[in-house]
Scaffold this motif. Structure first.
Motif, short mmCIF file in Angstrom:
data_model
loop_
_atom_site.label_atom_id
_atom_site.label_comp_id
_atom_site.label_asym_id
_atom_site.label_seq_id
_atom_site.Cartn_x
_atom_site.Cartn_y
_atom_site.Cartn_z
N SER A 1 0.87 -1.12 -0.25
CA SER A 1 0.04 0.12 -0.17
C SER A 1 0.91 1.51 0.06
N GLY A 2 2.40 1.19 0.23
CA GLY A 2 3.08 2.44 0.29
C GLY A 2 4.41 2.24 -0.24
N LEU A 3 4.97 1.20 -0.31
CA LEU A 3 6.35 0.94 -0.66
C LEU A 3 6.68 1.15 -2.16
N LEU A 4 7.76 1.93 -2.31
CA LEU A 4 8.34 1.97 -3.83
C LEU A 4 8.49 0.76 -4.45
N PRO A 5 8.09 0.52 -5.78
CA PRO A 5 8.50 -0.72 -6.45
C PRO A 5 9.89 -0.86 -6.75
N GLN B 1 -4.21 -5.47 -18.55
CA GLN B 1 -5.30 -6.11 -19.60
C GLN B 1 -5.98 -7.39 -18.52
N PHE B 2 -4.84 -7.68 -17.65
CA PHE B 2 -5.19 -9.04 -16.91
C PHE B 2 -6.20 -8.47 -15.83
N TYR B 3 -5.95 -7.42 -14.92
CA TYR B 3 -6.93 -6.76 -13.99
C TYR B 3 -8.24 -6.30 -14.63
N HIS B 4 -8.09 -5.64 -15.71
CA HIS B 4 -9.22 -5.27 -16.26
C HIS B 4 -10.18 -6.44 -16.63
N SER B 5 -9.74 -7.71 -17.04
CA SER B 5 -10.37 -9.08 -17.47
C SER B 5 -10.99 -9.52 -16.41
N ILE B 6 -10.70 -9.34 -14.98
CA ILE B 6 -11.31 -9.77 -13.67
C ILE B 6 -12.11 -8.59 -13.31
N ASN B 7 -12.46 -7.74 -13.98
CA ASN B 7 -13.59 -6.55 -13.53
C ASN B 7 -12.99 -5.74 -12.52
N MET B 8 -11.83 -5.32 -12.71
CA MET B 8 -11.19 -4.32 -11.88
C MET B 8 -11.02 -2.84 -12.59
N LYS B 9 -10.52 -2.00 -12.14
CA LYS B 9 -10.11 -0.88 -12.64
C LYS B 9 -8.88 -0.59 -12.52
N PRO B 10 -8.01 -0.72 -13.30
CA PRO B 10 -6.59 -0.46 -13.14
C PRO B 10 -6.15 0.85 -13.45
N LEU B 11 -5.58 1.67 -12.43
CA LEU B 11 -4.92 2.84 -12.50
C LEU B 11 -3.78 2.87 -12.49
N VAL B 12 -2.98 3.19 -13.75
CA VAL B 12 -1.50 2.99 -14.17
C VAL B 12 -0.89 4.39 -13.75
N ILE B 13 -0.34 4.54 -12.34
CA ILE B 13 0.41 5.59 -12.13
C ILE B 13 1.70 5.76 -12.68
N SER B 14 1.92 7.05 -13.28
CA SER B 14 3.12 7.39 -14.04
C SER B 14 4.55 7.29 -13.09
N ASN B 15 4.27 7.94 -12.12
CA ASN B 15 5.65 8.24 -11.22
C ASN B 15 5.26 7.60 -9.81
N GLU B 16 6.38 6.65 -9.24
CA GLU B 16 6.21 6.01 -8.16
C GLU B 16 6.48 7.03 -6.89
N ILE B 17 5.43 7.17 -5.90
CA ILE B 17 5.62 7.92 -4.78
C ILE B 17 5.13 6.79 -3.71
N GLU B 18 5.75 7.12 -2.44
CA GLU B 18 5.04 6.65 -1.26
C GLU B 18 3.63 6.72 -0.99
N GLY B 19 2.95 5.60 -0.98
CA GLY B 19 1.53 5.71 -0.62
C GLY B 19 0.66 5.69 -1.90
#
Length: 318
Positions: A117-121, A167-185
């Motif tokens: 939920s908060g750590l940087l990839p 694409q995968f998460y969308h296929s399981i009825n989720m709403k993927p939000l792709v975040i452009s820049n990593e940030i804590e939280g």
């Protein structure tokens, strides 16, 4: 094209259970693993409970609880997975070590996703031999009902992995939000943390009780946010000129010292206020009863959202 057929869930706490339930309800074969004592029995009991709710929300054709397998050995658990969803405790050293181990055992083309939920990839993938396939896929509880999942790549993550994951998460009825820049939280937790910080100050300063703070959200902005979010809510507050007028009219108020930028010290007194307040609010109901009410509400609320905001999207993902 979605090439993910089998998923492995590492860690069967609240979030891990949520992932298992969602994957199963969408027809996937799921392998779960967790070194904790009695993990399998706790997992099965939790899935039984979630499955009752999912029956109301809708289960995909061919979906079955029988497609769930518990494998205590991590190496065997991840060996054939196309996507591995990691849900270890929120401590960087634990996650880094575990993700590196998963990376060693997983097949080269598998996607490795952390639910952090908060750590940087970038930090989480640092010890991996193939960091390019490690991402953050942060969900929200209950995972089997809440559709948002925040996708964040680290400095070594390749775009194709993020794209395939979306694409995968969308296929399981989720709403993927792709975040452009990593940030804590990430994004949503930072917004929730801001409200949580202010809520603690209000309780700590004796301005409001926990029940009054909750009521202020439930019967006020929470109703609007379910449909529009903060920006479009304020856009409508500006009348016919929208956000332009709103900023001209109310923008100067942003300089007023309303906001507590630093969280209050979590003293024993404050903790007792918060704990006793929540216990008082729920004294006639068990946690199980509250969870069931929450889940039924979320099912109906999402139907309303689909009815009144069917064209909502963000960069084609939401």
């Amino acid at each position: 094209m979605n090439t993910i057929k089998q998923v492995t869930v590492v860690g069967t706490g609240v979030i891990g259970i949520g992932w298992i339930a969602r994957f199963l309800s969408q027809g996937y074969d799921v392998v779960a693993t967790d070194p904790a004592p009695n993990a399998q029995s706790r997992m099965e009991a939790a899935i039984d409970k979630a499955w009752l709710t999912l029956g109301k929300a809708g289960i995909a054709e061919g979906a079955s609880r029988d497609k769930l397998k518990f494998e205590p050995n991590l190496k065997r658990a991840v060996a054939d997975a196309d996507l591995i969803q990691e849900n270890a405790p929120e401590r960087e050293e634990i996650k880094r070590s575990l993700l590196a181990e998963i990376d060693r055992y997983a097949k080269p083309e598998a996607i490795i996703a952390s639910s952090t939920s908060g750590l940087l990839p970038s930090k989480l993938q640092a010890d991996c031999e193939r960091p390019e396939r490690v991402i953050v896929a942060h969900p929200f509880n209950p995972v089997y009902l809440i559709p948002l999942v925040e996708l964040v790549g680290g400095k070594d993550t390749i775009f194709e992995v993020i794209e395939s994951a979306a694409q995968f998460y969308h296929s399981i009825n989720m709403k993927p939000l792709v975040i452009s820049n990593e940030i804590e939280g990430h994004v949503a937790d930072r917004l929730m943390e801001a409200i949580w910080r202010e809520a603690l100050h209000l309780v700590n300063d004796g301005v409001a009780t926990t029940e009054e703070v909750d009521a202020a959200i439930v019967y006020g902005p929470g109703l609007r946010w379910a449909l529009m979010g903060p920006f479009l809510t304020l856009h409508l507050a500006g009348g016919e000129q929208g956000m332009k007028h709103m900023l001209e009219q109310f923008g100067p108020a942003l300089k007023l010292p309303w906001t507590k930028l630093v969280a209050p010290e979590l003293t024993e007194e404050l903790k007792n206020k918060v704990i006793s307040g929540c216990e008082q609010q729920t004294k006639e109901h068990t946690i199980s009863e509250l969870e069931l009410r929450r889940d039924d509400f979320l099912i109906e609320l999402q139907k309303l959202l689909e009815k009144y905001w069917p064209a909502a999207n963000l960069n084609g993902k939401l």
